[in-house]
Design a protein around this motif. Structure first.
Motif, PDB file in Angstrom:
ATOM      1  N   ARG A 195       0.852  -1.207   0.000  1.00 22.85           N
ATOM      2  CA  ARG A 195       0.000   0.000   0.000  1.00 22.85           C
ATOM      3  C   ARG A 195       0.881   1.247   0.000  1.00 22.85           C
ATOM      4  N   ASP A 196       1.845   1.279   0.917  1.00 20.13           N
ATOM      5  CA  ASP A 196       2.730   2.440   1.028  1.00 20.13           C
ATOM      6  C   ASP A 196       3.620   2.595  -0.208  1.00 20.13           C
ATOM      7  N   ASP A 197       4.077   1.479  -0.750  1.00 20.29           N
ATOM      8  CA  ASP A 197       4.915   1.533  -1.955  1.00 20.29           C
ATOM      9  C   ASP A 197       4.124   2.049  -3.155  1.00 20.29           C
ATOM     10  N   ASN A 198       2.886   1.633  -3.281  1.00 18.34           N
ATOM     11  CA  ASN A 198       2.065   2.130  -4.388  1.00 18.34           C
ATOM     12  C   ASN A 198       1.783   3.615  -4.224  1.00 18.34           C
ATOM     13  N   ARG A 199       1.618   4.054  -2.989  1.00 18.09           N
ATOM     14  CA  ARG A 199       1.433   5.495  -2.743  1.00 18.09           C
ATOM     15  C   ARG A 199       2.702   6.252  -3.145  1.00 18.09           C
ATOM     16  N   GLN A 200       3.862   5.702  -2.809  1.00 14.56           N
ATOM     17  CA  GLN A 200       5.127   6.321  -3.209  1.00 14.56           C
ATOM     18  C   GLN A 200       5.233   6.340  -4.731  1.00 14.56           C
ATOM     19  N   LEU A 201       4.834   5.250  -5.379  1.00 14.88           N
ATOM     20  CA  LEU A 201       4.896   5.194  -6.839  1.00 14.88           C
ATOM     21  C   LEU A 201       3.994   6.253  -7.466  1.00 14.88           C
ATOM     22  N   ILE A 202       2.837   6.505  -6.869  1.00 11.80           N
ATOM     23  CA  ILE A 202       1.944   7.549  -7.390  1.00 11.80           C
ATOM     24  C   ILE A 202       2.674   8.888  -7.397  1.00 11.80           C
ATOM     25  N   SER A 203       3.380   9.193  -6.315  1.00  9.08           N
ATOM     26  CA  SER A 203       4.147  10.450  -6.251  1.00  9.08           C
ATOM     27  C   SER A 203       5.228  10.495  -7.322  1.00  9.08           C
ATOM     28  N   ILE A 204       5.911   9.384  -7.517  1.00 10.60           N
ATOM     29  CA  ILE A 204       6.963   9.304  -8.543  1.00 10.60           C
ATOM     30  C   ILE A 204       6.360   9.483  -9.935  1.00 10.60           C
ATOM     31  N   LEU A 205       5.231   8.866 -10.175  1.00  6.05           N
ATOM     32  CA  LEU A 205       4.546   9.014 -11.464  1.00  6.05           C
ATOM     33  C   LEU A 205       4.163  10.471 -11.706  1.00  6.05           C
ATOM     34  N   ARG A 206       3.669  11.136 -10.675  1.00  3.31           N
ATOM     35  CA  ARG A 206       3.288  12.551 -10.815  1.00  3.31           C
ATOM     36  C   ARG A 206       4.524  13.422 -11.090  1.00  3.31           C
ATOM     37  N   GLU A 207       5.634  13.139 -10.413  1.00  4.19           N
ATOM     38  CA  GLU A 207       6.869  13.892 -10.665  1.00  4.19           C
ATOM     39  C   GLU A 207       7.338  13.691 -12.105  1.00  4.19           C
ATOM     40  N   THR A 208       7.257  12.450 -12.578  1.00  2.00           N
ATOM     41  CA  THR A 208       7.649  12.150 -13.959  1.00  2.00           C
ATOM     42  C   THR A 208       6.722  12.865 -14.933  1.00  2.00           C
ATOM     43  N   HIS A 209       5.430  12.887 -14.613  1.00  2.65           N
ATOM     44  CA  HIS A 209       4.443  13.598 -15.425  1.00  2.65           C
ATOM     45  C   HIS A 209       4.815  15.078 -15.525  1.00  2.65           C
ATOM     46  N   ASP A 210       5.229  15.673 -14.401  1.00  5.20           N
ATOM     47  CA  ASP A 210       5.620  17.088 -14.398  1.00  5.20           C
ATOM     48  C   ASP A 210       6.807  17.342 -15.339  1.00  5.20           C
ATOM     49  N   VAL A 211       7.790  16.447 -15.308  1.00  7.26           N
ATOM     50  CA  VAL A 211       8.958  16.581 -16.189  1.00  7.26           C
ATOM     51  C   VAL A 211       8.511  16.535 -17.651  1.00  7.26           C
ATOM     52  N   CYS A 212       7.671  15.569 -17.977  1.00  5.20           N
ATOM     53  CA  CYS A 212       7.215  15.415 -19.368  1.00  5.20           C
ATOM     54  C   CYS A 212       6.337  16.580 -19.798  1.00  5.20           C
ATOM     55  N   SER A 213       5.506  17.040 -18.896  1.00  8.27           N
ATOM     56  CA  SER A 213       4.627  18.168 -19.192  1.00  8.27           C
ATOM     57  C   SER A 213       5.436  19.439 -19.434  1.00  8.27           C
ATOM     58  N   GLU A 214       6.473  19.635 -18.631  1.00  8.61           N
ATOM     59  CA  GLU A 214       7.350  20.802 -18.781  1.00  8.61           C
ATOM     60  C   GLU A 214       7.947  20.857 -20.184  1.00  8.61           C
ATOM     61  N   HIS A 215       8.226  19.684 -20.765  1.00 16.97           N
ATOM     62  CA  HIS A 215       8.826  19.617 -22.102  1.00 16.97           C
ATOM     63  C   HIS A 215       7.785  19.373 -23.198  1.00 16.97           C
ATOM     64  N   GLU A 216       6.510  19.478 -22.845  1.00 16.62           N
ATOM     65  CA  GLU A 216       5.393  19.317 -23.784  1.00 16.62           C
ATOM     66  C   GLU A 216       5.391  17.961 -24.483  1.00 16.62           C
ATOM     67  N   ASP A 217       5.773  16.923 -23.741  1.00 13.34           N
ATOM     68  CA  ASP A 217       5.737  15.557 -24.269  1.00 13.34           C
ATOM     69  C   ASP A 217       4.381  14.955 -23.910  1.00 13.34           C
ATOM     70  N   VAL A 218       3.388  15.279 -24.737  1.00  6.47           N
ATOM     71  CA  VAL A 218       2.011  14.878 -24.431  1.00  6.47           C
ATOM     72  C   VAL A 218       1.806  13.362 -24.512  1.00  6.47           C
ATOM     73  N   ALA A 219       2.541  12.685 -25.362  1.00  6.79           N
ATOM     74  CA  ALA A 219       2.371  11.230 -25.475  1.00  6.79           C
ATOM     75  C   ALA A 219       2.779  10.535 -24.176  1.00  6.79           C
ATOM     76  N   THR A 220       3.912  10.943 -23.604  1.00  4.40           N
ATOM     77  CA  THR A 220       4.356  10.331 -22.355  1.00  4.40           C
ATOM     78  C   THR A 220       3.446  10.733 -21.211  1.00  4.40           C
ATOM     79  N   THR A 221       3.015  11.999 -21.167  1.00  6.22           N
ATOM     80  CA  THR A 221       2.111  12.408 -20.086  1.00  6.22           C
ATOM     81  C   THR A 221       0.810  11.619 -20.142  1.00  6.22           C
ATOM     82  N   SER A 222       0.347  11.332 -21.340  1.00  2.00           N
ATOM     83  CA  SER A 222      -0.886  10.554 -21.497  1.00  2.00           C
ATOM     84  C   SER A 222      -0.724   9.141 -20.930  1.00  2.00           C
TER      85      SER A 222
END
Length: 172
Positions: A121-148
């Motif tokens: 449970r805790d690891d999946n919660r941590q993974l959600i945060s990591i996924l959101r951080e990765t999403h932010d990186v991709c969004s910053e560079h306008e990589d819509v395919a990866t953000t999707s």
């Protein structure tokens, strides 16, 4: 004198043409490599707990963790291929995973079923945060395919977290 096609291939044999800037490729593929290491770490921990589950709820927990493991494993190829599609590289070994992973391993000889579920449970919660951080990186560079793709993986991780949260909820 401009380089020949053969000389260009020798310089960057894995380069894939993309309209993303080189700093975007580096940032995104780096974030995806770290994410992939975490997904592999969580996959293996999930399978470890699946294989070593015991107790009166064995069947339900065993099947749930098998489903979670399959979902995590299915994401691995898409993460790695996304990094390659944009011209980056990805993981090359178990050692590479160990150097990048942020999800901790569990090598204990015995873990209670309740502790297994709580840890996942805790690891999946941590993974959600990591996924959101990765999403932010991709969004910053306008990589819509990866953000999707990341948005779908966030939804899957939130579902896994929700199930594990409900299963570990203490009655009052």
């Amino acid at each position: 004198m401009s380089p020949t096609a053969v000389e260009k291939r020798k310089v960057a044999p894995l380069a894939t043409p993309t309209d993303l800037k080189s700093n975007a490729i580096q940032d995104i593929s780096g974030a995806l490599a770290a994410l992939l290491a975490d997904v592999f770490a969580l996959y293996l921990k999930t399978k470890n707990f699946h294989w070593h589950m015991s107790g009166p709820h064995f069947r339900d927990y065993h099947l749930l963790l098998d489903e979670h493991g399959e979902q995590l494993f299915n994401a691995t190829d898409a993460i790695a291929e996304r990094a390659r599609k944009i011209g980056g590289t990805t993981l090359r070994s178990i050692g590479h995973i160990a150097r990048l992973q942020r999800i901790n391993d569990n090598d204990a000889d015995y873990v209670t079923p309740e502790d297994m579920l709580a840890e996942l449970r805790d690891d999946n919660r941590q993974l959600i945060s990591i996924l959101r951080e990765t999403h932010d990186v991709c969004s910053e560079h306008e990589d819509v395919a990866t953000t999707s793709l990341l948005e779908n993986w966030i939804d899957e991780a939130e579902r896994r977290h929700w199930f594990l949260f409900e299963m570990t909820r203490q009655s009052k």
